[in-house]
Scaffold this motif. Structure first.
Motif, PDB file in Angstrom:
ATOM      1  N   THR A   1       0.862  -1.179   0.000  1.00  0.00           N
ATOM      2  CA  THR A   1       0.000   0.000   0.000  1.00  0.00           C
ATOM      3  C   THR A   1       0.894   1.224   0.000  1.00  0.00           C
ATOM      4  O   THR A   1       1.809   1.326   0.824  1.00  0.00           O
ATOM      5  N   GLU A   2       0.669   2.145  -0.921  1.00  0.00           N
ATOM      6  CA  GLU A   2       1.445   3.374  -0.911  1.00  0.00           C
ATOM      7  C   GLU A   2       0.855   4.346   0.104  1.00  0.00           C
ATOM      8  O   GLU A   2      -0.369   4.430   0.275  1.00  0.00           O
ATOM      9  N   SER A   3       1.728   5.061   0.795  1.00  0.00           N
ATOM     10  CA  SER A   3       1.275   6.066   1.751  1.00  0.00           C
ATOM     11  C   SER A   3       0.444   7.130   1.038  1.00  0.00           C
ATOM     12  O   SER A   3       0.627   7.381  -0.155  1.00  0.00           O
ATOM     13  N   ARG A   4      -0.490   7.720   1.776  1.00  0.00           N
ATOM     14  CA  ARG A   4      -1.326   8.765   1.168  1.00  0.00           C
ATOM     15  C   ARG A   4      -0.509  10.024   0.884  1.00  0.00           C
ATOM     16  O   ARG A   4      -0.696  10.678  -0.129  1.00  0.00           O
ATOM     17  N   LYS A   5       0.375  10.358   1.821  1.00  0.00           N
ATOM     18  CA  LYS A   5       1.284  11.490   1.644  1.00  0.00           C
ATOM     19  C   LYS A   5       2.680  10.975   1.326  1.00  0.00           C
ATOM     20  O   LYS A   5       2.970   9.801   1.523  1.00  0.00           O
ATOM     21  N   ARG A   6       3.529  11.837   0.852  1.00  0.00           N
ATOM     22  CA  ARG A   6       4.924  11.488   0.649  1.00  0.00           C
ATOM     23  C   ARG A   6       5.701  11.709   1.946  1.00  0.00           C
ATOM     24  O   ARG A   6       5.341  12.563   2.761  1.00  0.00           O
ATOM     25  N   VAL A   7       6.749  10.935   2.121  1.00  0.00           N
ATOM     26  CA  VAL A   7       7.711  11.221   3.182  1.00  0.00           C
ATOM     27  C   VAL A   7       8.576  12.367   2.678  1.00  0.00           C
ATOM     28  O   VAL A   7       9.355  12.204   1.736  1.00  0.00           O
ATOM     29  N   GLU A   8       8.431  13.541   3.283  1.00  0.00           N
ATOM     30  CA  GLU A   8       9.148  14.702   2.765  1.00  0.00           C
ATOM     31  C   GLU A   8       9.176  15.812   3.800  1.00  0.00           C
ATOM     32  O   GLU A   8       8.412  15.816   4.771  1.00  0.00           O
ATOM     33  N   GLY A   9      10.066  16.740   3.576  1.00  0.00           N
ATOM     34  CA  GLY A   9      10.125  17.942   4.393  1.00  0.00           C
ATOM     35  C   GLY A   9      10.823  17.735   5.728  1.00  0.00           C
ATOM     36  O   GLY A   9      11.552  16.775   5.948  1.00  0.00           O
ATOM     37  N   ALA A  10      10.557  18.663   6.610  1.00  0.00           N
ATOM     38  CA  ALA A  10      11.178  18.658   7.930  1.00  0.00           C
ATOM     39  C   ALA A  10      10.345  17.834   8.907  1.00  0.00           C
ATOM     40  O   ALA A  10       9.190  17.480   8.634  1.00  0.00           O
ATOM     41  N   TYR A  11      10.943  17.535  10.041  1.00  0.00           N
ATOM     42  CA  TYR A  11      10.238  16.849  11.120  1.00  0.00           C
ATOM     43  C   TYR A  11       8.987  17.651  11.491  1.00  0.00           C
ATOM     44  O   TYR A  11       9.060  18.870  11.575  1.00  0.00           O
ATOM     45  N   PRO A  12       7.812  17.058  11.703  1.00  0.00           N
ATOM     46  CA  PRO A  12       7.544  15.618  11.722  1.00  0.00           C
ATOM     47  C   PRO A  12       6.995  15.056  10.397  1.00  0.00           C
ATOM     48  O   PRO A  12       6.544  13.929  10.370  1.00  0.00           O
ATOM     49  N   ASP A  13       7.038  15.848   9.324  1.00  0.00           N
ATOM     50  CA  ASP A  13       6.463  15.372   8.066  1.00  0.00           C
ATOM     51  C   ASP A  13       7.251  14.223   7.447  1.00  0.00           C
ATOM     52  O   ASP A  13       6.759  13.539   6.545  1.00  0.00           O
ATOM     53  N   ASP A  14       8.477  14.007   7.931  1.00  0.00           N
ATOM     54  CA  ASP A  14       9.257  12.862   7.453  1.00  0.00           C
ATOM     55  C   ASP A  14       9.015  11.603   8.282  1.00  0.00           C
ATOM     56  O   ASP A  14       9.595  10.561   8.014  1.00  0.00           O
ATOM     57  N   CYS A  15       8.122  11.704   9.274  1.00  0.00           N
ATOM     58  CA  CYS A  15       7.911  10.602  10.233  1.00  0.00           C
ATOM     59  C   CYS A  15       6.562   9.902  10.076  1.00  0.00           C
ATOM     60  O   CYS A  15       6.135   9.185  10.980  1.00  0.00           O
ATOM     61  N   ILE A  16       5.891  10.086   8.953  1.00  0.00           N
ATOM     62  CA  ILE A  16       4.526   9.584   8.828  1.00  0.00           C
ATOM     63  C   ILE A  16       4.446   8.053   8.853  1.00  0.00           C
ATOM     64  O   ILE A  16       3.388   7.483   9.117  1.00  0.00           O
ATOM     65  N   LEU A  17       5.577   7.373   8.606  1.00  0.00           N
ATOM     66  CA  LEU A  17       5.610   5.901   8.659  1.00  0.00           C
ATOM     67  C   LEU A  17       6.535   5.393   9.764  1.00  0.00           C
ATOM     68  O   LEU A  17       6.716   4.179   9.896  1.00  0.00           O
ATOM     69  N   ASN A  18       7.070   6.290  10.572  1.00  0.00           N
ATOM     70  CA  ASN A  18       8.128   5.935  11.524  1.00  0.00           C
ATOM     71  C   ASN A  18       7.531   5.546  12.880  1.00  0.00           C
ATOM     72  O   ASN A  18       7.683   6.261  13.877  1.00  0.00           O
ATOM     73  N   HIS A  19       6.857   4.390  12.886  1.00  0.00           N
ATOM     74  CA  HIS A  19       6.181   3.919  14.089  1.00  0.00           C
ATOM     75  C   HIS A  19       6.611   2.481  14.369  1.00  0.00           C
ATOM     76  O   HIS A  19       7.056   1.770  13.455  1.00  0.00           O
ATOM     77  N   THR A  20       6.468   2.063  15.603  1.00  0.00           N
ATOM     78  CA  THR A  20       6.954   0.749  16.018  1.00  0.00           C
ATOM     79  C   THR A  20       5.794  -0.187  16.321  1.00  0.00           C
ATOM     80  O   THR A  20       4.928   0.145  17.136  1.00  0.00           O
ATOM     81  N   ILE A  21       5.787  -1.350  15.680  1.00  0.00           N
ATOM     82  CA  ILE A  21       4.799  -2.374  15.986  1.00  0.00           C
ATOM     83  C   ILE A  21       5.469  -3.426  16.861  1.00  0.00           C
ATOM     84  O   ILE A  21       6.506  -3.979  16.507  1.00  0.00           O
ATOM     85  N   ALA A  22       4.872  -3.664  18.009  1.00  0.00           N
ATOM     86  CA  ALA A  22       5.374  -4.652  18.965  1.00  0.00           C
ATOM     87  C   ALA A  22       4.198  -5.501  19.426  1.00  0.00           C
ATOM     88  O   ALA A  22       3.393  -5.055  20.251  1.00  0.00           O
ATOM     89  N   GLY A  23       4.075  -6.687  18.861  1.00  0.00           N
ATOM     90  CA  GLY A  23       2.948  -7.551  19.221  1.00  0.00           C
ATOM     91  C   GLY A  23       1.625  -6.929  18.828  1.00  0.00           C
ATOM     92  O   GLY A  23       1.399  -6.572  17.665  1.00  0.00           O
ATOM     93  N   LYS A  24       0.757  -6.740  19.810  1.00  0.00           N
ATOM     94  CA  LYS A  24      -0.581  -6.195  19.542  1.00  0.00           C
ATOM     95  C   LYS A  24      -0.623  -4.676  19.610  1.00  0.00           C
ATOM     96  O   LYS A  24      -1.694  -4.071  19.509  1.00  0.00           O
ATOM     97  N   TYR A  25       0.536  -4.044  19.766  1.00  0.00           N
ATOM     98  CA  TYR A  25       0.592  -2.589  19.925  1.00  0.00           C
ATOM     99  C   TYR A  25       1.292  -1.919  18.748  1.00  0.00           C
ATOM    100  O   TYR A  25       2.192  -2.490  18.131  1.00  0.00           O
ATOM    101  N   ILE A  26       0.882  -0.690  18.477  1.00  0.00           N
ATOM    102  CA  ILE A  26       1.660   0.198  17.622  1.00  0.00           C
ATOM    103  C   ILE A  26       2.032   1.397  18.477  1.00  0.00           C
ATOM    104  O   ILE A  26       1.166   2.038  19.092  1.00  0.00           O
TER     105      ILE A  26
END
Length: 248
Positions: free
Chosen positions: A88-113
């Motif tokens: 699946t492609e992201s709706r927005k692009r990863v671009e620009g300054a923080y936090p716009d470059d972090c839209i996919l920068n999340h951690t999945i651990a078991g049943k949690y994100i």
């Protein structure tokens, strides 16, 4: 038998394919000697060129062959599709300054994100509704976390450690620093490590030089996890995103 990794960040067998950014020659050679297929990211649109090839900014693996990829990297999407992944492609692009470059920068651990839900890309919101959010202020969440197993993690971020511990996760909070990231005062533990099998963690450099090495080793030893380390300085290359594994 080769299969897509079922649980993000947590291979059961030996990793056979992964996404990575720009590595040094020693790491690249090591992965290839282990017959691991490397899918390299292109430069994303992050304003900070030091992180513009970091894999943990460009993709979010959801498990069982499902992945979200930066819509600004069509060649990466093509390579992932060629592996048979459900991309699946992201709706927005990863671009620009923080936090716009972090839209996919999340951690999945078991049943949690774990992540800052205020900056989730809409694709993340749509495809992780089955996961419980552990909200944190940190935008660079995947950078900041090494997921050890479903119930434990290592991080240098106090809010991540505190909020994850409130959900029952066993969190080792380590000191900031001792990790090189070009152009920055220091890098992050998640960007300098990753799991290569159920009982192996690779560190991108010499983990023994980290101020909290003794605590890190004890935490991993307790869980039967072996450390792979190298002689060069511990470096944040943007982590690795394991995709496929060999199960015997």
């Amino acid at each position: 038998m080769s299969r897509f990794i079922v649980k993000p960040n947590l291979p059961e067998g030996e990793v056979s394919a992964l996404v990575c950014g720009r590595l040094n020659g020693e790491l690249t050679d090591y992965f290839r000697r282990r017959n691991i297929e490397l899918i390299f990211t292109n430069e994303n649109g992050a304003g900070d060129k030091a992180v513009s090839t970091h894999a943990d900014l460009s993709v979010l693996y959801l498990g069982q062959g499902r992945i979200i990829a930066d819509r600004g990297q069509p060649e990466l999407t093509e390579r992932l599709n060629s592996l048979g992944l459900n991309v699946t492609e992201s709706r927005k692009r990863v671009e620009g300054a923080y936090p716009d470059d972090c839209i996919l920068n999340h951690t999945i651990a078991g049943k949690y994100i774990i992540g800052n839900s205020k900056i989730f890309d809409l694709s993340v919101k749509a495809l992780t509704e089955n996961l419980e959010i552990i909200p944190v202020n940190q935008g660079y969440c995947k950078c900041s976390v090494l997921v050890v197993d479903e119930g434990s993690l290592i991080t240098d971020d106090e809010s991540i450690a505190r909020n994850a511990a409130e959900k029952g996760l066993d969190c080792l909070l380590i000191g900031k620093g001792d990790i090189f990231l070009e152009g920055h005062g220091y890098g992050f533990i998640g960007g300098a490590s990753g799991k290569l099998s159920r009982d192996e963690v690779v560190f991108f450099g010499n983990i023994t030089q980290h101020r909290d090495y003794g605590r890190i080793k004890a935490f991993l030893d307790k869980r039967g996890i072996r450390i792979i380390s190298f002689d060069f300085p511990l470096t944040d290359f943007g982590g690795i995103i394991p995709l496929k594994e060999n199960i015997f």
